[in-house]
Motif scaffolding. Structure first.
Motif, PDB file in Angstrom:
ATOM      1  N   GLU A 288     -36.278   0.100 -10.518  1.00 50.62           N
ATOM      2  CA  GLU A 288     -35.396  -0.089  -9.061  1.00 50.62           C
ATOM      3  C   GLU A 288     -35.803  -1.580  -8.164  1.00 50.62           C
ATOM      4  O   GLU A 288     -36.928  -1.942  -8.415  1.00 50.62           O
ATOM      5  CB  GLU A 288     -35.794   0.647  -8.229  1.00 50.62           C
ATOM      6  CG  GLU A 288     -35.017   1.563  -7.342  1.00 50.62           C
ATOM      7  CD  GLU A 288     -35.265   2.526  -6.065  1.00 50.62           C
ATOM      8  OE1 GLU A 288     -35.615   1.838  -5.370  1.00 50.62           O
ATOM      9  OE2 GLU A 288     -34.952   3.487  -7.368  1.00 50.62           O
ATOM     10  N   GLY A 289     -34.776  -2.126  -8.104  1.00 51.44           N
ATOM     11  CA  GLY A 289     -34.854  -3.188  -7.302  1.00 51.44           C
ATOM     12  C   GLY A 289     -34.649  -4.651  -8.815  1.00 51.44           C
ATOM     13  O   GLY A 289     -35.364  -6.026  -7.568  1.00 51.44           O
ATOM     14  N   PHE A 290     -34.398  -4.694  -9.456  1.00 48.81           N
ATOM     15  CA  PHE A 290     -34.708  -5.558 -10.304  1.00 48.81           C
ATOM     16  C   PHE A 290     -33.013  -5.546 -10.527  1.00 48.81           C
ATOM     17  O   PHE A 290     -32.207  -4.694 -10.910  1.00 48.81           O
ATOM     18  CB  PHE A 290     -35.301  -5.358 -12.041  1.00 48.81           C
ATOM     19  CG  PHE A 290     -36.991  -5.746 -11.844  1.00 48.81           C
ATOM     20  CD1 PHE A 290     -37.109  -6.984 -11.831  1.00 48.81           C
ATOM     21  CD2 PHE A 290     -37.443  -4.748 -11.570  1.00 48.81           C
ATOM     22  CE1 PHE A 290     -38.595  -7.551 -11.407  1.00 48.81           C
ATOM     23  CE2 PHE A 290     -38.739  -5.023 -10.957  1.00 48.81           C
ATOM     24  CZ  PHE A 290     -39.713  -6.231 -11.415  1.00 48.81           C
ATOM     25  N   LYS A 291     -32.771  -7.135 -10.757  1.00 49.09           N
ATOM     26  CA  LYS A 291     -30.984  -6.749 -11.274  1.00 49.09           C
ATOM     27  C   LYS A 291     -30.746  -8.064 -12.594  1.00 49.09           C
ATOM     28  O   LYS A 291     -31.918  -8.913 -11.917  1.00 49.09           O
ATOM     29  CB  LYS A 291     -29.626  -7.655  -9.580  1.00 49.09           C
ATOM     30  CG  LYS A 291     -30.041  -6.858  -8.942  1.00 49.09           C
ATOM     31  CD  LYS A 291     -29.945  -5.502  -8.989  1.00 49.09           C
ATOM     32  CE  LYS A 291     -30.132  -4.790  -7.807  1.00 49.09           C
ATOM     33  NZ  LYS A 291     -29.089  -2.897  -7.944  1.00 49.09           N
ATOM     34  N   ALA A 292     -30.360  -7.632 -13.420  1.00 46.28           N
ATOM     35  CA  ALA A 292     -30.178  -8.458 -14.141  1.00 46.28           C
ATOM     36  C   ALA A 292     -28.627  -9.174 -14.173  1.00 46.28           C
ATOM     37  O   ALA A 292     -27.346  -9.026 -14.295  1.00 46.28           O
ATOM     38  CB  ALA A 292     -29.910  -8.093 -15.790  1.00 46.28           C
ATOM     39  N   VAL A 293     -28.299 -10.434 -14.583  1.00 47.25           N
ATOM     40  CA  VAL A 293     -27.353 -10.985 -15.001  1.00 47.25           C
ATOM     41  C   VAL A 293     -26.970 -12.541 -16.574  1.00 47.25           C
ATOM     42  O   VAL A 293     -27.934 -12.376 -17.008  1.00 47.25           O
ATOM     43  CB  VAL A 293     -26.601 -12.002 -13.681  1.00 47.25           C
ATOM     44  CG1 VAL A 293     -26.558 -11.418 -12.862  1.00 47.25           C
ATOM     45  CG2 VAL A 293     -27.659 -13.496 -14.030  1.00 47.25           C
ATOM     46  N   VAL A 294     -26.109 -12.298 -16.764  1.00 44.70           N
ATOM     47  CA  VAL A 294     -25.875 -12.336 -18.587  1.00 44.70           C
ATOM     48  C   VAL A 294     -25.564 -14.333 -18.211  1.00 44.70           C
ATOM     49  O   VAL A 294     -24.614 -14.515 -18.051  1.00 44.70           O
ATOM     50  CB  VAL A 294     -24.862 -11.958 -19.515  1.00 44.70           C
ATOM     51  CG1 VAL A 294     -24.480 -13.408 -20.582  1.00 44.70           C
ATOM     52  CG2 VAL A 294     -24.988 -10.691 -19.808  1.00 44.70           C
ATOM     53  N   VAL A 295     -26.251 -14.996 -19.032  1.00 44.37           N
ATOM     54  CA  VAL A 295     -26.939 -16.290 -18.334  1.00 44.37           C
ATOM     55  C   VAL A 295     -25.838 -16.917 -19.359  1.00 44.37           C
ATOM     56  O   VAL A 295     -25.050 -17.667 -19.169  1.00 44.37           O
ATOM     57  CB  VAL A 295     -27.897 -17.016 -19.279  1.00 44.37           C
ATOM     58  CG1 VAL A 295     -28.152 -18.476 -18.552  1.00 44.37           C
ATOM     59  CG2 VAL A 295     -29.605 -16.108 -18.273  1.00 44.37           C
ATOM     60  N   VAL A 296     -25.704 -16.524 -20.676  1.00 42.97           N
ATOM     61  CA  VAL A 296     -24.915 -17.208 -22.022  1.00 42.97           C
ATOM     62  C   VAL A 296     -24.210 -15.368 -22.505  1.00 42.97           C
ATOM     63  O   VAL A 296     -25.856 -15.218 -22.820  1.00 42.97           O
ATOM     64  CB  VAL A 296     -25.645 -18.138 -22.637  1.00 42.97           C
ATOM     65  CG1 VAL A 296     -26.156 -17.945 -23.429  1.00 42.97           C
ATOM     66  CG2 VAL A 296     -23.913 -18.461 -23.563  1.00 42.97           C
TER      67      VAL A 296
END
Length: 572
Positions: free
Chosen positions: A36-44
């Motif tokens: 909880e509290g961590f977020k992820a995005v795709v760099v490539v």
């Protein structure tokens, strides 16, 4: 020829545990499950050549070590210009001539203003210039593995640096357990093992000296089989490794080990490497179930006795077998919750050889540290890479975590070796109010079959009676080529629809009798695993298993007769 009922069950009859846990809904964190509290995005989203280890500059440029070098380069540089977490600029550079294309490269670290990276035999570096995407200077050679050893296992060259100007490089063991002939059922280990003279250990070099070979280094530690995950812990000024344990306990010693024991053992050892330490390969391995080192069967072990193993250093922690620890990074930043300070993040790439049980690993773990030693049990930090549970075949996994790196802003980057995806993970929560409640959902993921200890009976995917070629296949072949014959990308080729299987009979028989090392191309992909010789099988057994392979997994080729095996064996 129709697919056998047993294989059909494997392919179509397994109910995903995630469905049972109502986890099939796409998660917001780019498919990952995080505390909880961590977020992820795709760099490539994907890089064709696939990425191994990573490094990030202070100004946010991400460098990825590509699996192999080609005319486009051996490194990829990524830049996020608009600061949305996704790379708009991608450029490849750093091409070098791979001396042994059958192997693949690993290392990527930034040290003292240089970008260090490796092929399977050479460690290179570029001088970095702040604000510049691609290094402008010449590629320099720091160290070359100049042995005339040709092809061998565990030849990758990860690197780590201390705070005194030294670089640490493992020279992996050129075998599984120092047998002669290697990987042969029942064969004893050479004693003493001559491979330990120049391999099976870590050497220390001067980080800023060019043109070195192994003889310029200092043998720092020994008894270390295979290393991909290695880092220097600046808090206690020690080198740490998560070592790949040995393979094939059941295949080599079926009179001693069960399939369940072979799936779980030996441990992937988390070791603190100090000058002069010796961790006992090939004579011993660590059994995390018994919590002790035991004598290897090649040296008279029975799975229980300790023997000479009391002479060697123990790990600080033992992970379950075959999880494939492929990167280790100690976090020394300040922006994540305090529990992560000075702790160890480990990328478990995932097993290929846990048959007849589900494959395991495929997540990023975390071990909390305090005063230079683990202060608690390991945790699941990031999961969901595989996209399926249970993982019957390694090719079922959509992604496999490979490399880890932190940026100057404490953003965490994770690379994938299947499609070349890279994620960026950022903490957006309250670091001062982060505790067990925020970890609760991740703790539940330890119940999934790709993480938990399998039940010896209920989780056995191959339960039931086996006869003939099918029995031989699941005893000697399925751990590499997988239960469904699809193999493992880059290491073990598939047995489905390839001329290597359904074509020339003599070539196929010869491979089984004599084994094969080096690169081979199957259906357009290069594989570089080791195929052990199986000359210990009788003519009838070789014929049975090859006929089984040629008439299953979607293949429809003719049988192989014992007389054909006997004729070829006599001519060798």
């Amino acid at each position: 020829m129709p697919i056998s009922p047993r294989i059909k069950k494997l392919l179509f009859g397994v109910v995903p545990v995630w469905t049972l846990l109502n986890c099939e809904v796409q998660q917001p964190n780019a498919g990952l499950y995080l505390p909880e509290g961590f977020k992820a995005v795709v760099v490539v989203d994907s890089i064709e050549e696939r990425v191994r280890h990573l490094a990030v500059t202070n100004d946010g440029i991400v460098y990825g070590k590509l699996r192999n070098s080609n005319e486009n380069g051996g490194i990829v540089a990524l830049q996020d210009k608009n600061k949305d977490g996704r790379a708009e600029i991608m450029q490849k550079f750093g091409a070098y001539r791979s001396l042994q294309k059958w192997s693949y490269s690993t290392a990527m670290r930034i040290y003292n203003g240089y970008l260090y990276f490796s092929s399977e035999l050479v460690i290179y570096r570029y001088k970095l210039k702040p604000g510049t995407l691609i290094p402008e200077g010449e590629m320099e050679i720091v160290m070359t593995d100049d042995h005339e050893h040709g092809k061998h296992e565990h030849i990758g060259k990860p690197i780590a640096f201390d705070n005194k100007g030294y670089m640490y490089v493992p020279f992996g063991a050129p075998s599984n357990a120092c047998q002669n002939p290697k990987r042969t059922p029942g064969a004893p280990g050479m004693d003493p093992c001559p491979q330990l003279e120049d391999h099976g250990g870590v050497w220390r070099f001067e980080a800023n000296k060019l043109g070195q070979t192994q003889k310029d280094g200092y043998k720092y530690a020994s008894g270390i089989r295979s290393v991909v995950a290695m880092d220097w812990n600046s808090e206690d000024e020690n080198l740490y490794i998560v070592m790949h344990g040995r393979d094939d306990l059941l295949r080599l010693f079926p009179n001693i080990y069960s399939g369940w024991e072979s799936a779980l053992l030996p441990s992937e050892e988390f070791i603190r490497v100090t000058e002069g330490s010796n961790f006992g390969w090939p004579y011993c391995y660590y059994d995390q179930i018994q919590e002790k080192k035991v004598l290897a069967p090649e040296y008279g072990g029975d799975g229980n006795i300790t023997g000479r193993c009391q002479e060697f250093d123990d790990p600080i922690m033992g992970f379950p077998g075959h999880w494939a620890p492929n990167d280790l990074v100690f976090y020394d930043g300040d922006k994540l919750p305090n529990r992560y300070k000075n702790g160890a993040f480990i990328a478990f790439h995932g097993s290929t050889n846990r048959a007849p049980y589900p494959q395991s690993g495929y997540f990023v773990g975390f071990v909390p540290f305090k005063d230079g030693k683990p202060s608690g049990d390991w945790e699941v930090f990031a999961d969901g890479f595989a996209g399926v549970d249970p993982i019957v075949s390694v090719k079922d996994a959509e992604y496999r975590p490979m490399g880890i790196a932190f940026g100057a802003d404490d953003s965490m980057y994770i690379s994938d070796s299947v499609k070349g995806r890279i994620w960026k993970i950022v903490f957006h929560g309250d670091k001062n109010n982060f505790g067990q409640d925020q970890l609760a959902e991740m703790e539940k993921r330890k119940l999934l079959s790709h993480i938990r200890t399998p039940d010896e009976t209920k989780d056995n995917l191959m339960a039931g009676a086996f006869t003939g070629g099918e029995k031989i296949y699941y005893t000697y072949c399925s751990t590499c080529h997988q239960q469904d014959g699809r193999g493992a990308t880059g290491r073990f080729p598939p047995l489905t629809g390839t001329e290597w299987v359904i074509g020339d009979k003599e070539r196929l028989i010869n491979i089984v009798l004599n084994g094969m090392e080096g690169s081979m191309e199957v259906n357009g992909e290069v594989y570089n695993g080791v195929m052990p010789q199986h000359s210990f099988l009788s003519d009838e057994e070789v014929a049975d298993v090859l006929t089984y392979i040629r008439t299953n997994f979607g293949n429809d080729a003719g049988e192989i007769k014992p007389e054909e095996v006997r004729k070829l064996r006599s001519s060798l």
